[in-house]
Design an enzyme around this catalytic site. Structure first.
Site, mmCIF file in Angstrom:
data_model
loop_
_atom_site.group_PDB
_atom_site.id
_atom_site.type_symbol
_atom_site.label_atom_id
_atom_site.label_comp_id
_atom_site.label_asym_id
_atom_site.label_seq_id
_atom_site.Cartn_x
_atom_site.Cartn_y
_atom_site.Cartn_z
ATOM 1 N N HIS A 184 -4.502 -3.935 10.291
ATOM 2 C CA HIS A 184 -4.659 -4.346 8.893
ATOM 3 C C HIS A 184 -6.039 -4.005 8.359
ATOM 4 C CE1 HIS A 184 -4.296 -6.347 5.172
ATOM 5 N NE2 HIS A 184 -4.382 -7.607 5.546
ATOM 6 N N ASP A 217 -8.971 3.188 2.616
ATOM 7 C CA ASP A 217 -9.918 3.211 3.730
ATOM 8 C C ASP A 217 -10.504 4.591 3.979
ATOM 9 O OD1 ASP A 217 -9.620 0.448 4.503
ATOM 10 O OD2 ASP A 217 -7.622 0.989 5.210
ATOM 11 N N HIS A 251 0.335 4.719 4.222
ATOM 12 C CA HIS A 251 0.343 3.342 3.745
ATOM 13 C C HIS A 251 1.779 2.854 3.708
ATOM 14 C CE1 HIS A 251 -0.378 -0.141 1.136
ATOM 15 N NE2 HIS A 251 -1.653 -0.025 1.454
#
Length: 382
Positions: free
Chosen positions: A224, A319, A264
Site C-alpha cells: 500500500h 508514486d 494501479h
C-alpha cells in the site's frame, strides 16, 4: 445473500460516500466534486482539509479561523516528544514511531473521554491528530540525527512548517508550494486499504484516534504505502550503477522484476496525480539544475509507453514521481510513507466522520472451508 467470493473485496460496494470520485478509465479524481488539478494548483492544503471535513470550500474568514486552530494544535506534549526521541535512539522504523506516538496523543487530549458519536468532538480530535503528525515526524527524524526538535512556527502554513521543523530552515516558495501540492494529492483516494481499515474500526464507534492508528498500520504494509520508496531505491540503483535507465528497465523486465510506481488497482491510464507531480519535478529540477531523477523517470516512462504498457492498463501512478519530488525537498527516503500518512490522515478522518454519521457495524462473512466432523480426543489420549 450472494455466495460469490470476491477476494480482496474487489468491485464490492460497501458504502456510499461524497468524498472522492475516481474514474480509472480517463484518469479523473475529484474531492467533493472538485477536480484534483484545480485543488492542487489553486488551493492550499488547509482549504482541502476544510473541504473534506466540512463538505464545502471555506470563505476567507472560515479559513483563517480553521488555520489558526490547526496551527495552535501543532504543539506536542513534552512526554510524547520524549517517547519519540527514545524510539529514534532505538532505531525504530518511522512508521512504527508514528503509530506509537499517535497512540499516546489521546492521553493529553482534553476531550479524550467525550462521546464518540459527537461529530464535532471527532472533528476537533481529527484536527489535533492532523496538526501534530508533522511535529512528531520532524522531531523523530531530527532526533535520530542527533538534533533537537524545532518548535512549529505559527507564521508558516501546514506544508511549510513541516519542512521547517524537519530541516531547521524556512523553505523557499517553490519547495513549500510543491510540498503543499503533494499533501493535497495524497489526502484522499476512495476506499483504499488504509481508509477502509479506518472505517472498519470507526464502525465499532471507536474514537478517531483508534481509527487513525488502524489506518497508519494498514498504510505501513508494502503493498500500500511503500511504492514511492521503492521508486527512489530504483533510481538510486540505476545511478550508482551508472546504467542507462532504459537498458536497466529492459533488464529488470527480462529478469521478471516489477517496475515500481507502475500500475494501479483503479487507474487504467496515467494517474492524474502523477501528471501534476511530474510537472513539479520539472520545476524543482530546473531550480536546482539537477535533472537526474527527471531524466531517469521520463526515460523509463517513455520506454514502457513504447512497449505498450499503457494500452494494457499499466501506467505510472502517483508514486512514480512523488519520491523524486521528496528527494529534491531533502526528505529522507524512509520518511516517504510517513509523509503519505500525514496527508492521508485528513482523508481518513473525513471518511470516519462520514461513516459514523450513518453508522452500521461492518461485519462481513467468510466462506467456511474447514472440517465439520472432527472428533474431540482428550489431551491425555492424543
Amino acid at each position: 445473500m450472494s455466495n460469490e467470493l470476491e477476494r480482496g473485496l474487489e468491485g464490492v460496494l460497501v458504502a456510499e460516500s461524497d468524498l472522492s470520485y475516481i474514474d480509472g478509465s480517463d484518469g479523473t479524481l475529484l474531492y467533493r466534486g472538485y477536480h484534483i488539478e484545480d485543488l492542487a494548483t489553486r488551493a492550499d492544503f488547509e482549504e482541502v482539509l476544510y473541504l473534506l471535513w466540512h463538505d464545502e470550500l471555506p470563505t476567507r474568514a472560515e479559513l483563517e479561523t480553521f488555520t489558526e486552530k490547526l496551527t495552535a494544535d501543532q504543539h506536542v506534549d513534552d512526554d510524547v516528544l520524549t517517547a519519540v526521541a527514545d524510539m529514534a535512539a532505538a532505531d525504530a522504523d518511522p512508521m512504527d514511531a508514528l503509530r506509537t506516538a499517535v497512540s499516546l496523543l489521546p492521553t493529553y487530549d482534553p476531550e479524550s473521554d467525550a462521546d464518540t458519536d459527537d461529530a464535532a468532538v471527532g472533528r476537533r480530535q481529527g484536527r489535533r491528530i492532523t496538526a501534530k503528525i508533522p511535529t512528531i515526524l520532524a522531531a523523530f527524524d531530527r532526533a535520530r540525527r542527533g538534533k533537537e526538535p524545532v518548535e512549529p512556527d505559527d507564521d508558516l502554513g501546514y506544508a511549510g512548517n513541516f519542512l521547517y521543523m524537519l530541516t531547521g530552515t524556512r523553505p523557499d516558495d517553490v519547495a513549500e508550494e510543491t510540498f503543499d501540492m503533494a499533501m493535497t494529492l495524497h489526502a484522499d483516494h476512495g476506499l483504499n486499504a488504509s481508509t477502509f481499515a479506518s472505517m472498519v474500526i470507526a464502525s465499532t464507534m471507536a474514537d478517531v484516534y483508534s481509527s487513525v492508528i488502524g489506518g497508519i498500520g494498514a498504510l505501513s504494509g508494502p503493498l500500500h504505502g511503500g511504492a514511492n520508496e521503492d521508486v527512489m531505491e530504483m533510481l538510486e540503483e540505476i545511478d550508482e550503477a551508472g546504467a542507462d535507465p532504459v537498458e536497466w528497465a529492459k533488464e529488470a523486465r527480462a529478469d521478471g522484476r516489477r517496475i515500481p510506481g507502475y500500475g494501479h488497482r483503479v487507474y487504467q491510464v496515467k494517474d492524474p496525480r502523477a501528471n501534476i507531480l511530474e510537472s513539479r519535478l520539472r520545476d524543482l529540477s530546473d531550480a536546482s539544475g539537477d535533472t537526474t531523477w527527471l531524466d531517469y523517470t521520463t526515460a523509463i516512462e517513455g520506454y514502457l509507453a513504447d512497449e505498450g504498457l499503457v494500452e494494457k492498463g499499466i501506467a505510472p501512478n502517483v508514486d512514480f514521481y512523488s519520491g523524486s519530488v521528496y528527494d529534491h525537498l531533502g526528505i529522507p527516503t524512509d520518511m516517504y510513507t510517513p509523509i503519505f500518512a500525514m496527508a492521508r490522515a485528513g482523508g481518513w478522518i473525513a471518511h470516519i466522520l462520514e461513516y459514523q454519521s450513518d453508522n452500521r457495524l461492518i461485519r462481513p462473512r467468510a466462506r467456511y472451508t474447514g472440517r465439520t466432523d472432527a472428533d474431540f480426543v482428550p489431551i491425555d489420549e492424543r
